[in-house]
Design a protein around this motif. Structure first.
Motif, PDB file in Angstrom:
ATOM      1  N   CYS A 240       0.811  -1.214   0.000  1.00 23.81           N
ATOM      2  CA  CYS A 240       0.000   0.000   0.000  1.00 23.81           C
ATOM      3  C   CYS A 240       0.850   1.272   0.000  1.00 23.81           C
ATOM      4  O   CYS A 240       0.351   2.352  -0.335  1.00 23.81           O
ATOM      5  CB  CYS A 240      -0.940   0.003   1.212  1.00 23.81           C
ATOM      6  N   SER A 243       0.766   3.099  -3.229  1.00 25.66           N
ATOM      7  CA  SER A 243      -0.569   3.525  -3.695  1.00 25.66           C
ATOM      8  C   SER A 243      -1.001   2.799  -4.982  1.00 25.66           C
ATOM      9  O   SER A 243      -1.151   3.421  -6.036  1.00 25.66           O
ATOM     10  CB  SER A 243      -0.586   5.041  -3.931  1.00 25.66           C
ATOM     11  N   TYR A 250      -9.442   2.450  -1.560  1.00 30.45           N
ATOM     12  CA  TYR A 250      -8.355   2.527  -0.597  1.00 30.45           C
ATOM     13  C   TYR A 250      -7.649   1.179  -0.534  1.00 30.45           C
ATOM     14  O   TYR A 250      -8.228   0.146  -0.875  1.00 30.45           O
ATOM     15  CB  TYR A 250      -8.854   2.947   0.793  1.00 30.45           C
ATOM     16  N   CYS A 263     -14.263   3.005  -1.785  1.00 30.73           N
ATOM     17  CA  CYS A 263     -14.517   4.047  -0.783  1.00 30.73           C
ATOM     18  C   CYS A 263     -16.005   4.111  -0.457  1.00 30.73           C
ATOM     19  O   CYS A 263     -16.858   3.637  -1.221  1.00 30.73           O
ATOM     20  CB  CYS A 263     -14.072   5.406  -1.314  1.00 30.73           C
ATOM     21  N   CYS A 270     -10.401   8.382  -0.628  1.00 27.37           N
ATOM     22  CA  CYS A 270     -10.434   8.062   0.803  1.00 27.37           C
ATOM     23  C   CYS A 270      -9.138   7.396   1.216  1.00 27.37           C
ATOM     24  O   CYS A 270      -8.348   6.959   0.383  1.00 27.37           O
ATOM     25  CB  CYS A 270     -11.619   7.165   1.125  1.00 27.37           C
ATOM     26  N   THR A 271      -8.937   7.331   2.529  1.00 26.54           N
ATOM     27  CA  THR A 271      -7.737   6.699   3.080  1.00 26.54           C
ATOM     28  C   THR A 271      -8.067   5.394   3.799  1.00 26.54           C
ATOM     29  O   THR A 271      -7.175   4.691   4.262  1.00 26.54           O
ATOM     30  CB  THR A 271      -7.038   7.650   4.071  1.00 26.54           C
ATOM     31  N   LYS A 277     -13.260   8.574   6.638  1.00 29.21           N
ATOM     32  CA  LYS A 277     -11.947   8.452   5.997  1.00 29.21           C
ATOM     33  C   LYS A 277     -11.910   9.133   4.626  1.00 29.21           C
ATOM     34  O   LYS A 277     -11.002   8.890   3.829  1.00 29.21           O
ATOM     35  CB  LYS A 277     -11.581   6.968   5.820  1.00 29.21           C
TER      36      LYS A 277
END
Length: 359
Positions: A240, A243, A250, A263, A270-271, A277
């Protein structure tokens, strides 16, 4: 010497058609396996027949007459016939054919040999009609399987043809083992015991592709998704960090891998999981207590459904304009609903749309 008459074309065509339509005969090895399986089934059904008829002519008392009757029935031809009649299903050609061909052997065993040779399978299938072999042996001559007949494949696999007159005695090893005799460990397993007759292979740590022991420090090579750290131990690679997921997803890191999750509907980017998030709130949502929450467009100071006789219905991230109670949509216009038996009212209201996707 003159040659015989040439085959007729019609006969040749018939033979060709039969060759195409009839299923191919099984190979010799497969026929031998099938014969053993058939014989084993016959013996199993015979033993079941013995159990089913054991008390058939016995009333349950202890009178001398009943004991005498039972004794006679126990080894009688009547009992044998009853058992033989149920040895095969009517549709099982191989079974019926084998019973018919060797019925005299079965009768001989029943009347003369069963006390001397109580194991019908051994006497009938292995020693008399010779369609099976003792366990741990294979083939026409019942040779010992690889690794020996006592522990074929050293107990770590299956011997091809084991117990039948077919097969070649080669080993199909269990997943932990490999090699001709199933003594070597496959990739992902390491040896905890090894000698000429025994081998025990145990699974490596989840991080190891190959290993010499049980921990992640014993890895020779790391599996995909793992990487060696400064202490030469295989540890999880955090995919992760690079990315790898799309804008509306996410990344969720897992041991040795990762997954991309969608998301929340309220987010633009979003995270992590949930409306708290979000990087940015989607249209129709606003930030409230660190969460993206739905905007109730129907309670805004300025009306969003501006046509007459229509109401606002709030939805997640949006709203809809629908005709008020007592009115129905006709070609984009809210008109009064016609009551049963009543006349159609001609009064109409100004045309209106009935839905809204986004503000």
């Amino acid at each position: 010497m003159g040659s015989g008459p040439a085959p007729r074309p019609a006969l040749l065509l018939l033979l060709l058609a039969l060759a195409v339509l009839l299923p191919p005969l099984p190979a010799a090895g497969e026929r031998r396996r099938l014969a053993c399986s058939t014989c084993r089934g016959i013996v199993d059904r015979f033993n079941q027949g013995l159990a089913d008829t054991a008390k058939k002519n016995f009333g349950g008392g202890n009178t001398a007459w009943e004991e005498k009757t039972l004794s006679k029935y126990e080894s009688s031809e009547i009992r044998l016939v009853e058992i033989i009649e149920n040895l095969c299903d009517s549709s099982n050609f191989e079974c019926n054919n084998m019973v018919e061909e060797h019925e005299e052997h079965i009768e001989k065993w029943w009347f003369k040999l069963k006390k001397k040779y109580p194991d019908l399978f051994k006497w009938f299938c292995i020693e008399t009609i010779e369609v099976c072999c003792p366990a741990g042996t294979y083939g026409p001559d019942c040779l010992a399987c690889r690794g020996g007949s006592e522990r074929p494949c050293h107990g770590n696999g299956h011997c091809d043809g084991d117990g039948t007159r077919g097969g070649d005695g080669s080993c199909s090893c269990n997943k932990e083992y490999t090699g001709e005799f199933c003594l070597d460990c496959t990739s992902g397993y390491y040896s905890t015991l090894r000698n000429d007759t025994h081998s025990v292979c145990t699974a490596c740590h989840a991080a190891c592709k190959t290993c010499t022991g049980s921990s992640n420090k014993d890895c020779q090579d790391c599996k995909e998704g793992w990487i060696k750290n400064d202490e030469a131990a295989c540890v999880d690679l955090d995919e992760c960090a690079s990315s790898p997921c799309k804008d509306e997803q996410y990344c969720l890191n897992t041991e040795g891998s990762f997954s991309c999750k969608a998301c929340h509907a309220s987010c633009v980017g979003c995270t992590g999981e949930g409306s708290d998030k979000c990087k940015t709130c989607a249209s129709g949502y606003m930030k409230e207590d660190e969460k993206c929450t739905d905007i109730d467009e129907c309670n805004l100071p300025e009306k969003v459904c501006i046509k007459e006789n229509e109401d606002c219905v709030n939805t997640s991230g949006s709203y809809k304009c629908v005709c008020s109670e007592g009115f129905e949509d006709k070609d984009g216009t809210c008109v009064q609903t016609v009551k049963p038996g009543g006349e159609v009212e001609t009064e109409t209201i100004e045309p209106s749309h009935t839905g809204h996707e986004d503000l």
